[in-house]
Design an enzyme around this catalytic site. Structure first.
Site, PDB file in Angstrom:
ATOM      1  N   ASP A  67       0.816  -1.216   0.000  1.00  0.00           N
ATOM      2  CA  ASP A  67       0.000   0.000   0.000  1.00  0.00           C
ATOM      3  C   ASP A  67       0.848   1.263   0.000  1.00  0.00           C
ATOM      4  O   ASP A  67       2.069   1.206   0.158  1.00  0.00           O
ATOM      5  CB  ASP A  67      -0.959  -0.006   1.214  1.00  0.00           C
ATOM      6  CG  ASP A  67      -0.265  -0.401   2.520  1.00  0.00           C
ATOM      7  OD1 ASP A  67       0.977  -0.394   2.577  1.00  0.00           O
ATOM      8  OD2 ASP A  67      -0.975  -0.715   3.488  1.00  0.00           O
ATOM      9  N   ASN A 136      -6.916  -2.902  14.845  1.00  0.00           N
ATOM     10  CA  ASN A 136      -8.332  -3.145  14.529  1.00  0.00           C
ATOM     11  C   ASN A 136      -8.524  -4.341  13.594  1.00  0.00           C
ATOM     12  O   ASN A 136      -9.604  -4.552  13.067  1.00  0.00           O
ATOM     13  CB  ASN A 136      -8.958  -1.887  13.908  1.00  0.00           C
ATOM     14  CG  ASN A 136      -8.313  -1.489  12.584  1.00  0.00           C
ATOM     15  OD1 ASN A 136      -7.438  -2.198  12.081  1.00  0.00           O
ATOM     16  ND2 ASN A 136      -8.740  -0.378  12.014  1.00  0.00           N
ATOM     17  N   HIS A 138      -6.965  -4.832  10.666  1.00  0.00           N
ATOM     18  CA  HIS A 138      -6.780  -4.598   9.228  1.00  0.00           C
ATOM     19  C   HIS A 138      -5.523  -5.300   8.714  1.00  0.00           C
ATOM     20  O   HIS A 138      -4.590  -5.557   9.465  1.00  0.00           O
ATOM     21  CB  HIS A 138      -6.794  -3.101   8.886  1.00  0.00           C
ATOM     22  CG  HIS A 138      -5.574  -2.323   9.277  1.00  0.00           C
ATOM     23  ND1 HIS A 138      -5.597  -0.956   9.447  1.00  0.00           N
ATOM     24  CD2 HIS A 138      -4.284  -2.685   9.513  1.00  0.00           C
ATOM     25  CE1 HIS A 138      -4.391  -0.535   9.763  1.00  0.00           C
ATOM     26  NE2 HIS A 138      -3.576  -1.556   9.813  1.00  0.00           N
ATOM     27  N   GLU A 143      -9.482  -1.976   5.921  1.00  0.00           N
ATOM     28  CA  GLU A 143     -10.014  -1.710   7.246  1.00  0.00           C
ATOM     29  C   GLU A 143     -11.217  -2.614   7.519  1.00  0.00           C
ATOM     30  O   GLU A 143     -11.772  -3.206   6.583  1.00  0.00           O
ATOM     31  CB  GLU A 143     -10.461  -0.237   7.315  1.00  0.00           C
ATOM     32  CG  GLU A 143      -9.350   0.763   7.033  1.00  0.00           C
ATOM     33  CD  GLU A 143      -8.382   0.931   8.207  1.00  0.00           C
ATOM     34  OE1 GLU A 143      -8.312   0.034   9.072  1.00  0.00           O
ATOM     35  OE2 GLU A 143      -7.700   1.966   8.259  1.00  0.00           O
TER      36      GLU A 143
HETATM   37  P1  PGA Z   1       2.627  -1.549  12.755  1.00  0.00           P
HETATM   38  O1  PGA Z   1       1.418  -1.467  11.717  1.00  0.00           O
HETATM   39  O2  PGA Z   1       3.556  -2.616  12.221  1.00  0.00           O
HETATM   40  O3  PGA Z   1       3.269  -0.186  12.728  1.00  0.00           O
HETATM   41  O4  PGA Z   1       2.052  -1.917  14.066  1.00  0.00           O
HETATM   42  C1  PGA Z   1       0.850  -2.640  11.236  1.00  0.00           C
HETATM   43  C2  PGA Z   1      -0.401  -2.317  10.444  1.00  0.00           C
HETATM   44  O5  PGA Z   1      -1.090  -1.342  10.769  1.00  0.00           O
HETATM   45  O6  PGA Z   1      -0.700  -3.068   9.509  1.00  0.00           O
END
Ligand code: PGA
Length: 254
Positions: A67, A136, A138, A143
């Site tokens: 992404d 959450n 995702h 999301e």
């Molecule tokens: P993080 O993010 O590795 O910074 O915890 C992971 C994500 O949001 O997919």
């Protein structure tokens, strides 16, 4: 799904790097799906070390990132282009012609996203897709509520994700509102999935993803349907799981 629980973040990152290095030695032209965020930093550091000290060769590898924020140019220090360059690409020997990251500055989102999907196909699909998980549930910027069959597209970020990521920007207003992201369906087409999670902040999301019902409200839970999904966790991220998992990893037969 194989769940591998390690005592520390460092051990988890090393085990994940060993997994990728094994694949790379067997298939030098590996097609690698990559993730940003703080979680895979240890993995990228270890792969960089393996390149430097052990000659692990990335010269034939193709990469596809999950992404990118909409509206941030590649040189912006919070863009995922910049992140990948600083934290991984400049430490290994990729051929930059085979590096792909969604273009957040594109003017034609539909055309770009269709091209990205097609490009993945042209390279025979993604062999190993690295994934983080949001608090959450995702995966990439899919999301809660995202279609479990979705493909690469533009998505609106939720308030929680924007808040989670605000720490990287000068203020929360600067956090982009949109991103281009591979879809859940795109991710599920990868031949193998390598989900990483660390710290107690991810324990609920991991519980839901690994042992909860499969639901669009926790997009990561879809990986229960994948035939070759591996979750590499540290103890804190695994703390709420009730299953016993490590023995299946240690006695695995490929
Ligand atoms: P993080 O993010 O590795 O910074 O915890 C992971 C994500 O949001 O997919």
């Amino acid at each position: 799904m194989l769940v591998i629980v390690k005592d520390s973040y460092e051990q988890m990152s090393k085990e994940a790097a060993r997994f990728i290095a094994d694949h790379l030695r067997k298939k030098p032209n590996l097609v690698l799906g990559l993730a940003t965020g703080s979680t895979p930093l240890g993995l990228y550091r270890e792969l960089g070390r393996m390149h430097r000290e052990e000659g692990l060769d990335f010269s034939k590898v193709t990469t596809f990132n999950l992404d990118e924020y909409v509206g941030l140019p590649p040189e912006h220090d919070q863009s995922y282009h910049y992140f990948m360059q600083e934290n991984f690409f400049k430490h290994i020997n990729l051929d930059h012609r085979y590096v792909h990251i969604p273009m957040g500055m594109t003017r034609d989102f539909d055309a770009f996203c269709a091209w990205y999907e097609q490009r993945i196909q042209e390279f025979g699909g993604i062999d190993v897709q690295v994934l983080g998980i949001g608090g959450n549930g995702h995966i990439a910027f899919n999301e809660p509520g995202s279609s479990l069959g979705s493909r690469t597209r533009i998505k609106t970020l939720t308030g929680t994700t924007r808040m989670d990521n605000a720490r990287f920007f000068r203020n929360s207003e600067e956090v982009p509102k949109f991103a281009i992201t591979m879809g859940v369906g795109t991710i599920m087409d990868a031949k193998e999935l390598l989900l990483l999670a660390t710290s107690s902040a991810k324990a609920n999301a991991i519980k839901a993803a690994v042992e909860g019902p499969i639901t669009a409200m926790c997009p990561a839970s879809i990986i229960q349907l994948h035939r070759k999904a591996y979750a590499f966790l540290d103890k804190d991220a695994a703390a709420k799981l009730t299953g016993l998992y490590n023995d299946t990893w240690e006695s695995r037969v490929f």
